[in-house]
Design a protein around this motif. Structure first.
Motif, PDB file in Angstrom:
ATOM      1  N   HIS A  72      26.968  99.227  46.043  1.00 21.57           N
ATOM      2  CA  HIS A  72      28.395  98.904  45.859  1.00 21.57           C
ATOM      3  C   HIS A  72      29.241 100.173  45.780  1.00 21.57           C
ATOM      4  CE1 HIS A  72      27.408  94.706  45.148  1.00 21.57           C
ATOM      5  NE2 HIS A  72      26.530  95.074  44.238  1.00 21.57           N
ATOM      6  N   PRO A  73      29.446 100.870  46.907  1.00 20.83           N
ATOM      7  CA  PRO A  73      30.348 102.035  46.858  1.00 20.83           C
ATOM      8  C   PRO A  73      31.762 101.613  46.454  1.00 20.83           C
ATOM      9  CG  PRO A  73      29.703 101.540  49.137  1.00 20.83           C
ATOM     10  CD  PRO A  73      28.867 100.667  48.243  1.00 20.83           C
ATOM     11  N   VAL A  83      38.856  95.426  37.444  1.00 21.32           N
ATOM     12  CA  VAL A  83      37.501  95.831  37.826  1.00 21.32           C
ATOM     13  C   VAL A  83      37.307  97.274  37.373  1.00 21.32           C
ATOM     14  CG1 VAL A  83      35.924  96.258  39.748  1.00 21.32           C
ATOM     15  CG2 VAL A  83      37.480  94.298  39.836  1.00 21.32           C
ATOM     16  N   VAL A  84      36.313  97.480  36.514  1.00 19.45           N
ATOM     17  CA  VAL A  84      35.980  98.840  36.076  1.00 19.45           C
ATOM     18  C   VAL A  84      34.645  99.180  36.734  1.00 19.45           C
ATOM     19  CG1 VAL A  84      35.703 100.380  34.097  1.00 19.45           C
ATOM     20  CG2 VAL A  84      37.093  98.304  33.867  1.00 19.45           C
ATOM     21  N   HIS A  85      34.727  99.963  37.810  1.00 19.94           N
ATOM     22  CA  HIS A  85      33.533 100.260  38.614  1.00 19.94           C
ATOM     23  C   HIS A  85      32.970 101.593  38.132  1.00 19.94           C
ATOM     24  CE1 HIS A  85      30.860  99.425  41.795  1.00 19.94           C
ATOM     25  NE2 HIS A  85      31.370 100.204  42.721  1.00 19.94           N
ATOM     26  N   ALA A 115      37.961  98.545  43.480  1.00 18.04           N
ATOM     27  CA  ALA A 115      37.726  99.846  42.842  1.00 18.04           C
ATOM     28  C   ALA A 115      36.620 100.568  43.583  1.00 18.04           C
ATOM     29  CB  ALA A 115      37.343  99.656  41.380  1.00 18.04           C
ATOM     30  N   THR A 116      36.839 101.838  43.899  1.00 18.89           N
ATOM     31  CA  THR A 116      35.734 102.650  44.409  1.00 18.89           C
ATOM     32  C   THR A 116      34.934 103.134  43.200  1.00 18.89           C
ATOM     33  OG1 THR A 116      37.101 104.618  44.376  1.00 18.89           O
ATOM     34  CG2 THR A 116      37.007 103.404  46.447  1.00 18.89           C
ATOM     35  N   ARG A 117      33.745 103.644  43.472  1.00 21.83           N
ATOM     36  CA  ARG A 117      32.874 104.057  42.361  1.00 21.83           C
ATOM     37  C   ARG A 117      33.590 105.074  41.472  1.00 21.83           C
ATOM     38  NH1 ARG A 117      28.979 102.176  40.495  1.00 21.83           N
ATOM     39  NH2 ARG A 117      27.922 101.207  42.239  1.00 21.83           N
ATOM     40  N   THR A 155      29.203  97.705  36.471  1.00 20.87           N
ATOM     41  CA  THR A 155      30.570  97.273  36.757  1.00 20.87           C
ATOM     42  C   THR A 155      30.999  96.208  35.773  1.00 20.87           C
ATOM     43  OG1 THR A 155      30.091  97.669  39.089  1.00 20.87           O
ATOM     44  CG2 THR A 155      32.069  96.372  38.601  1.00 20.87           C
ATOM     45  N   LEU A 156      32.229  96.351  35.287  1.00 15.67           N
ATOM     46  CA  LEU A 156      32.822  95.339  34.408  1.00 15.67           C
ATOM     47  C   LEU A 156      33.879  94.586  35.194  1.00 15.67           C
ATOM     48  CD1 LEU A 156      33.852  96.896  30.952  1.00 15.67           C
ATOM     49  CD2 LEU A 156      32.380  94.905  31.325  1.00 15.67           C
ATOM     50  N   ILE A 157      33.798  93.249  35.165  1.00 10.06           N
ATOM     51  CA  ILE A 157      34.877  92.414  35.697  1.00 10.06           C
ATOM     52  C   ILE A 157      35.550  91.788  34.480  1.00 10.06           C
ATOM     53  CG2 ILE A 157      35.496  90.457  37.166  1.00 10.06           C
ATOM     54  CD1 ILE A 157      32.795  90.797  38.598  1.00 10.06           C
TER      55      ILE A 157
END
Ligand code: ZN
Length: 359
Positions: free
Chosen positions: A33-34, A69-71, A43-45, A111-113
């Motif tokens: 998941h880049p 989204v906290v990636h 969100a990018t990484r 990742t946090l959704i």
């Protein structure tokens, strides 16, 4: 020396992107998941992105559900945390707001959704229990229906865009405007022993010391009904937790929910956080609800969290002239998990919920 090596590596990436990517894959494993997208939030990484889940218009209006989204900077599990299915359970909503603000992608593996407010119409109109647009509870119509009313369509979008993309889900609730509630979690027993052990460990990591054992939730993913159960019936160990009560927000309730989520992230190794799981929790099964036999005025005789004997008085119902029309007795010995916080009472309303302590 380290700098020089890094510079050389960057130069190699610039010169030959395909080869560099291959080298990275071979040494560290591919990043599956880049980028991570939920609704309009991508969100990018290492990034945090805000957006919405679009609930399209149908037989009634559409609306937007806020999402963050906290990636995390490093790969790891995908944890979804939702609140506000009941838009006046405020402590849980503020807890997810706080997680959006304070979560730092640099600290996170995975990742946090974050969904702080599923039921925007309830929040705006201060309507307990239901979505005022179609009068449906927003935690009873999963996995949803793209062709149903607004609650069905919102549930469909959340199932597709959140549940299907996560590994674990925590659904946060609390006492609604009329519920004087003590904090507790639910542990759903699906019958899949391996999955149930994982979800049990998540509930213990969260940290609330009263845990309701829930065995009667639907087993069919096509009729999952509840949000947590939509994840659980899809093989994703998940649970529900409740704190807060009847309107005004106590900061301690918000903190309990925020810390609970952070503890679970520590348990899942998404965060570097040491938190001991709760020891010797009070396991509760079953939960018995007491309903109003007729319209009237409720006068509680006990507070939330009271230990009551079978048959003990927990309140009375009067008519509008203050003449007693119902003695409310506890249906069993147990703990008052919540009791009605307001005098208003209609026939069929829940007066109290009594949890029987498992021995
Ligand atoms: Zn709720």
């Amino acid at each position: 020396m380290r700098c020089i090596t890094l510079l050389a590596c960057v130069a190699a990436v610039a010169a030959s992107p395909a080869k560099a990517r291959h080298d990275i894959d071979a040494s560290q494993g591919a990043d599956a998941h880049p980028t991570f997208t939920v609704g309009t939030a991508t969100a990018t990484r290492g990034q945090k992105a805000l957006g919405v889940l679009k609930v399209p218009a149908g037989s009634d209006g559409g609306y937007d559900i806020p999402v963050a989204v906290v990636h995390g900077a490093r790969p790891g599990p995908v944890l979804a945390v939702a609140s506000g299915a009941h838009g006046s359970e405020y402590a849980s909503i503020l807890a997810v707001q706080r997680l959006i603000e304070t979560s730092s992608p640099a600290d996170i593996s995975g990742t946090l959704i974050l969904l702080p407010l599923i039921n925007v119409p309830s929040f705006e109109h201060i309507t307990p229990h239901v979505n005022p647009t179609d009068n449906k509870s927003m935690n009873r119509f999963y996995p949803g229906d793209a062709n149903g009313t607004q609650t069905d369509r919102a549930s469909f979008v959340i199932t597709r865009d959140v549940v299907e993309k996560c590994d674990h889900l925590i659904d946060l609730h609390g006492g609604d405007l009329d519920e004087n509630l003590r904090p507790y979690s639910y542990w759903t027993v699906t019958g899949n022993q391996k999955q149930d052990e994982v979800s049990r460990a998540l509930v213990l990591a969260f940290g609330l010391d009263h845990i309701i054992v829930s065995r009667d939730r639907p087993k069919d993913p096509k009729a999952s009904r509840y949000l947590e159960n939509t994840a659980s019936t899809r093989g994703k160990p998940s649970f529900t937790a409740e704190a807060g009560r009847s309107g005004p927000v106590n900061d301690g309730d918000v903190t309990v929910l925020v810390n609970g989520v952070l503890n679970v992230m520590g348990h899942l190794k998404m965060l570097q956080r040491q938190a001991a799981p709760v020891r010797n929790p009070i396991w509760i099964e079953p939960v018995i609800t007491v309903a109003a036999e007729q319209d009237g005025v409720f006068h509680p005789r006990v507070d939330r969290d009271a230990r009551v004997a079978k048959g003990a008085s927990i309140g009375i119902v009067t008519d509008y002239y203050n003449r007693k029309i119902q003695d409310v007795a506890s249906p069993d010995a147990g703990i008052v998990l919540f009791i009605r916080a307001l005098p208003s009472l209609k026939k069929g309303d829940t007066i109290a919920s009594v949890g029987v302590v498992k021995r």
